[in-house]
Design an enzyme around this catalytic site. Structure first.
Site, mmCIF file in Angstrom:
data_model
loop_
_atom_site.group_PDB
_atom_site.id
_atom_site.type_symbol
_atom_site.label_atom_id
_atom_site.label_comp_id
_atom_site.label_asym_id
_atom_site.label_seq_id
_atom_site.Cartn_x
_atom_site.Cartn_y
_atom_site.Cartn_z
ATOM 1 N N HIS A 102 31.628 47.972 -14.698
ATOM 2 C CA HIS A 102 31.257 49.281 -14.159
ATOM 3 C C HIS A 102 30.636 49.134 -12.761
ATOM 4 C CE1 HIS A 102 31.320 50.132 -18.516
ATOM 5 N NE2 HIS A 102 31.656 51.351 -18.162
ATOM 6 N N ASP A 104 41.262 50.801 -17.992
ATOM 7 C CA ASP A 104 39.875 51.223 -18.090
ATOM 8 C C ASP A 104 39.650 52.214 -16.945
ATOM 9 O OD1 ASP A 104 37.274 51.358 -19.013
ATOM 10 O OD2 ASP A 104 36.922 49.200 -18.924
#
Length: 476
Positions: free
Chosen positions: A178, A250
């Site tokens: 992230h 993702d």
């Protein structure tokens, strides 16, 4: 052809959105062929919301991260009814894991949700991993492979598609994708023995979807992250492992790839690599149409073959078609209510040392380790709430990493920590608490360090039922 091309490009886009109701732009995009929507706790999820999506596009792939344990979108306020993967791996009962997967699938099927972005099939081989941890079934390939297959069988046996993630394995990393691009330094032979078996097990179990990880793996492709790598996604996953289902990225706003390219270029590169669906966890109307136009422009310029886009869109439609054909399974699953399975699994996973019993209300000190970005920030550990339900006078103090322990009085002390094995400052806090009060009870909701005091409880994950199991044991 122009209209068809725009519709094909929309089919492979799967955005999330802000707000508690479907925005007008999303409704319009669905009518234009938007292939998927990703749901989060912020969206106030219910069956009515999903019906609104399907009114615009009956074939939309509605997806959600409902792993159980720390990652839940449907039960974020009180915590999940199911322990997460690490707890299931500690219990190591594949029949129990399949039952949990089936109940999660049943819950999603009742809301008409197509796809669960679960299970996490990563082997958590690096104890310092900041983003996988308790989301993994464990540290060894065999354990993770067995439980990955069981979870897939459970979810898909309830008529909802499962998604094994994060290919080819996010377990041996020390960076959260992230926030930045992780690198997996293992040689190909190690990857084949350690990281790939759970994904092969998922494929053998018939998993309908796999999610790529934003990972740089030099042994497979030293030039680009796996999400953008044809060598990883087409040659390895499609060619060697034989996966022919829907491959989804993702979320592309994650810094691991967003720091490298603009959203449209990420999408085009991912599609060229073999991806079928572009996941955007946080999106807007402008970003969705920007990516659509970038994909269309790439086809028209020859940078993205039209047949590759057609193939990707056909795999999205195939997953939607599979889901539509499972209505009988979902009807059966609705009748197969197994309300005790979550607590049963949480109790089976509980690890305890010592014999202290709380016979009066304690002071609970929650040492607030900051959870990773995959976990909804509202997710509670649940330990205090579970103890209050049994000992109503229970009090709580929350301690941040920069804070100090409170002054202890005569009450019993329960110190709640997370991932002590990974955080030296957490272990130091435990040591300070034990020095001040040698009878402190330590509860670790993550990957625990060896017990350092007389009474230690490890839940191996955060969930409402894990907290209940711990509270029951402490007040037994």
């Amino acid at each position: 052809m122009s209209g068809d091309l725009y519709r094909l490009a929309m089919t492979v886009l799967h955005p999330g959105y802000e707000g508690t109701s479907a925005p007008e732009w999303l409704r319009r995009a669905l009518g234009e062929g938007l292939g998927g929507v990703v749901l989060f706790a912020r969206n106030a999820i219910d069956a009515r919301l999903v019906r609104e999506f399907r009114a615009e596009n009956p074939d939309v792939v509605v997806a959600i991260d409902e792993e159980g344990g720390t990652v839940t979108r449907l039960e974020v306020v009180e915590g999940s009814s199911f322990p997460g993967n690490r707890a299931l791996g500690v219990a190591d009962d594949v029949a129990l894991t399949e039952r949990v997967g089936r109940q999660i699938g049943r819950m999603l099927g009742e809301l008409d949700i197509t796809l669960n972005y679960a299970p996490d099939a990563d082997v958590n081989s690096n104890p310092a991993n900041p983003v996988i941890g308790v989301r993994s079934f464990g540290p060894t390939a065999d354990l993770v492979a067995r439980h990955t297959a069981a979870y897939v069988n459970g979810v898909q046996g309830a008529g909802v598609a499962a998604c094994a993630k994060h290919f080819p394995g996010h377990g041996d990393t020390v960076t959260d994708s992230h926030l930045a691009l992780p690198t997996v330094h293992a040689p190909r032979e190690v990857l084949a023995e350690r990281d790939l078996p759970p994904f092969k097990a998922a494929i053998d179990a018939g998993v309908r979807s796999i999610m790529s990880g934003h990972l740089l793996i030099p042994a497979l492709d030293p030039s680009v992250p796996a999400t953008l790598s044809r060598a990883v996604l087409t040659e390895l996953l499609r060619g060697e492992l034989g996966f022919d289902g829907m491959l989804v990225t993702d979320a592309i706003e994650m810094q691991a790839v967003a720091d490298m390219f603009a959203p449209g270029e990420i999408a085009v590169r991912a599609l060229n690599a073999g991806v079928d669906a572009i996941c955007m966890g946080v999106s807007t109307e402008e970003i969705v149409y920007e990516i659509r136009d970038a994909v269309v422009a790439a086809v028209r310029s020859g940078a993205l073959p039209e047949e590759r886009l057609e193939q990707a869109a056909s795999r999205v439609r195939a997953l939607s078609g599979w889901y539509a054909a499972q209505s009988e399974l979902r009807d059966k699953a609705r009748l197969d209510v197994d309300p005790a399975v979550g607590l049963e699994a949480a109790r089976a996973a509980l690890s305890t040392a010592g014999s202290a019993v709380l016979d009066r209300a304690p002071l609970v000190v929650e040492v607030n380790t900051r959870l990773n970005k995959a976990v909804d920030p509202a997710t509670p550990t649940g330990i205090t709430a579970a103890l209050i339900s049994l000992l109503p006078e229970t009090a709580i103090v929350r301690m941040d990493p920069s804070g100090e322990l409170p002054r202890f009085d005569e009450r019993p002390i329960v110190l709640v920590v997370h991932d002590a094995a990974r955080h030296p400052w957490v272990r130091e806090t435990v040591a300070k608490a034990l020095a001040a009060r040698p009878d402190v009870i330590v509860v670790d909701t993550g990957i625990p360090a060896p017990p350092g005091g007389p009474t230690h409880v490890a839940t191996h994950g955060i969930s409402r039922v894990s907290a209940q199991a711990a509270a029951e044991w402490l007040t037994r």
